[in-house]
Design a protein around this motif. Structure first.
Motif, PDB file in Angstrom:
ATOM      1  N   SER A 217       0.828  -1.212   0.000  1.00 56.06           N
ATOM      2  CA  SER A 217       0.000   0.000   0.000  1.00 56.06           C
ATOM      3  C   SER A 217       0.860   1.258   0.000  1.00 56.06           C
ATOM      4  N   SER A 218       0.190   2.409   0.053  1.00 48.55           N
ATOM      5  CA  SER A 218       0.895   3.698   0.090  1.00 48.55           C
ATOM      6  C   SER A 218       1.742   3.849   1.345  1.00 48.55           C
ATOM      7  N   GLU A 219       1.508   3.000   2.338  1.00 46.21           N
ATOM      8  CA  GLU A 219       2.219   3.112   3.608  1.00 46.21           C
ATOM      9  C   GLU A 219       3.562   2.378   3.624  1.00 46.21           C
TER      10      GLU A 219
ATOM     11  N   VAL B  53     -14.389  12.403   4.599  1.00 47.36           N
ATOM     12  CA  VAL B  53     -14.507  11.352   3.589  1.00 47.36           C
ATOM     13  C   VAL B  53     -13.218  10.541   3.647  1.00 47.36           C
ATOM     14  N   LYS B  54     -13.343   9.230   3.910  1.00 45.29           N
ATOM     15  CA  LYS B  54     -12.170   8.399   4.156  1.00 45.29           C
ATOM     16  C   LYS B  54     -12.199   7.133   3.305  1.00 45.29           C
ATOM     17  N   ALA B  55     -11.038   6.744   2.821  1.00 44.91           N
ATOM     18  CA  ALA B  55     -10.903   5.391   2.284  1.00 44.91           C
ATOM     19  C   ALA B  55     -11.172   4.420   3.428  1.00 44.91           C
ATOM     20  N   ASN B  56     -12.025   3.426   3.180  1.00 40.28           N
ATOM     21  CA  ASN B  56     -12.438   2.527   4.259  1.00 40.28           C
ATOM     22  C   ASN B  56     -11.299   1.648   4.756  1.00 40.28           C
ATOM     23  N   LYS B  57     -10.435   1.207   3.843  1.00 38.83           N
ATOM     24  CA  LYS B  57      -9.342   0.313   4.214  1.00 38.83           C
ATOM     25  C   LYS B  57      -8.022   0.953   3.812  1.00 38.83           C
ATOM     26  N   ALA B  58      -7.562   1.910   4.590  1.00 38.14           N
ATOM     27  CA  ALA B  58      -6.280   2.568   4.355  1.00 38.14           C
ATOM     28  C   ALA B  58      -5.848   3.206   5.661  1.00 38.14           C
TER      29      ALA B  58
ATOM     30  N   SER C  15      -2.578   5.853   7.761  1.00 34.19           N
ATOM     31  CA  SER C  15      -1.678   7.003   7.650  1.00 34.19           C
ATOM     32  C   SER C  15      -2.328   8.212   6.997  1.00 34.19           C
ATOM     33  N   SER C  16      -3.655   8.299   7.101  1.00 29.81           N
ATOM     34  CA  SER C  16      -4.434   9.414   6.558  1.00 29.81           C
ATOM     35  C   SER C  16      -4.353   9.529   5.040  1.00 29.81           C
ATOM     36  N   TYR C  17      -3.993   8.440   4.352  1.00 31.28           N
ATOM     37  CA  TYR C  17      -4.117   8.420   2.899  1.00 31.28           C
ATOM     38  C   TYR C  17      -5.603   8.339   2.543  1.00 31.28           C
TER      39      TYR C  17
ATOM     40  N   VAL D  44     -10.587  11.233  -4.298  1.00 25.75           N
ATOM     41  CA  VAL D  44      -9.345  11.056  -3.532  1.00 25.75           C
ATOM     42  C   VAL D  44      -9.400   9.746  -2.745  1.00 25.75           C
ATOM     43  N   ALA D  45     -10.543   9.490  -2.108  1.00 27.57           N
ATOM     44  CA  ALA D  45     -10.689   8.268  -1.311  1.00 27.57           C
ATOM     45  C   ALA D  45     -10.691   7.023  -2.186  1.00 27.57           C
ATOM     46  N   PHE D  46     -11.398   7.084  -3.333  1.00 32.47           N
ATOM     47  CA  PHE D  46     -11.470   5.915  -4.211  1.00 32.47           C
ATOM     48  C   PHE D  46     -10.121   5.607  -4.876  1.00 32.47           C
ATOM     49  N   ALA D  47      -9.202   6.561  -4.876  1.00 30.83           N
ATOM     50  CA  ALA D  47      -7.857   6.285  -5.380  1.00 30.83           C
ATOM     51  C   ALA D  47      -7.121   5.307  -4.468  1.00 30.83           C
TER      52      ALA D  47
END
Length: 325
Positions: free
Chosen positions: A13-15, A158-163, A165-167, A184-187
């Motif tokens: 992931s981005s993390e 608005v948050k990505a559900n499964k992410a 580090s505040s991505y 942004v969240a769907f990315a």
């Protein structure tokens, strides 16, 4: 005889960069008198052991072993330092459990559940755990902006559900900005959770299994220099993290007991760090992290230090707890 300990770090992931830093700190800190320590990079395109001179040796995924100079190395325990997928969402836990290799994180189901903000909050609500009002959207759903605002109000998050580090997170003040925030969240994820804004003191509470006991660490108060505790606030110093938190004994007792109860309800093991905001004197849960940051500047090690637990003891205890099963 010294145990062979694999420290897994990186992820898909981005993390992954943050995870590499956490894993390196664990590698640098673990007691070499007690353990043979190996850095294992788990990345999308390769799983490798990285030695002291940065040579790479491929991991055999059949048994999670590595061959170095014709010597096959098996691991007695895995220290999980992967933030995000596949270390925090259950995949590595399931893989290691199939191979019967002890690891320092919670079990597969608990990892998958806590990594899914929507499902975790849904499981905890019947136990009386307070949360923000929320609205869920999956990729491809029709977006009813009026219904969203009626449910959660403005401003909202608005948050990505499964992410982590505040991505994939945005704070939205106007209905017309919802679409951009959703993009942004769907990315980051194909599921999005939209939550009401809670205006109150934000705290982070670490709960660990320490010497056989569920232990709640000193509470950290989070004061972001930015509009909320975003990536820059978390990792680029644009926040104050005050341990112990400047809250009353009554609020401290409430959030301590709530964090411990969540750990026990979910049957967690190893490290956890839960985030709360106080509203009307009651802690409201934002999320539960089961592979929190582990650098010296990270919140959980700060809390352990305040409790008189060194990083060497914190990490060593996690391994010993995992080995005991």
């Amino acid at each position: 005889m010294k145990k062979n300990i694999a420290i897994i770090m990186g992820g898909f992931s981005s993390e992954f960069e943050i995870s590499l830093k956490s894993g390196q700190v664990v590698f640098d800190t673990l007691d070499r008198e007690a353990y043979n320590v190996y850095r294992i990079h788990i990345l999308k395109h390769k799983w490798v052991f990285v030695n002291e001179t940065n040579e790479e040796f491929p991991i055999d995924k059949n048994d999670f072993s590595v061959k170095v100079n014709e010597t096959k190395i098996l691991f007695d325990c895995v220290f999980n330092a992967i933030h995000g997928s596949p270390g925090e969402d259950g995949f590595m836990q399931g893989y290691l459990e199939l191979l019967k290799i002890p690891h320092t994180s919670c079990n597969m189901y608990q990892a998958a559940l806590t990594f899914n903000k929507r499902d975790c909050l849904s499981v905890l609500k019947p136990y009386g755990i307070k949360t923000a009002a929320s609205y869920f959207v999956n990729l491809g759903d029709a977006i009813d902006e009026t219904a969203i605002v009626e449910k959660v109000g403005l401003p909202c998050f608005v948050k990505a559900n499964k992410a982590g580090s505040s991505y994939g997170i945005s704070k939205v003040y106007k209905k017309e900005d919802l679409q951009q925030a959703l993009e942004v969240a769907f990315a980051e994820d194909d599921e999005v959770i939209i939550e009401s804004y809670l205006d109150g003191t934000e705290v982070s509470v670490g709960v660990i299994s320490y010497k056989g006991e569920v232990t709640v660490l000193p509470i950290t108060e989070i004061v972001s220099d930015n509009d909320f505790f975003d990536y820059k606030a978390k990792y680029l110093g644009q926040s104050q993290e005050i341990t112990p938190a400047r809250i009353s004994p009554e609020l401290s007792e409430k959030v301590t007991s709530t964090a411990k109860r969540i750990y026990e309800i979910l049957k967690l093991k190893g490290f956890s760090r839960s985030e709360f905001i106080f509203k009307d004197g009651e802690p409201h849960l934002l999320e539960v992290n089961t592979v929190p940051g582990l650098t010296a500047a990270s919140i959980l090690p700060q809390q352990a230090k305040e409790a008189g637990i060194s990083m060497k003891d914190l990490f060593g205890n996690a391994i010993e707890s995992a080995l005991k099963g």
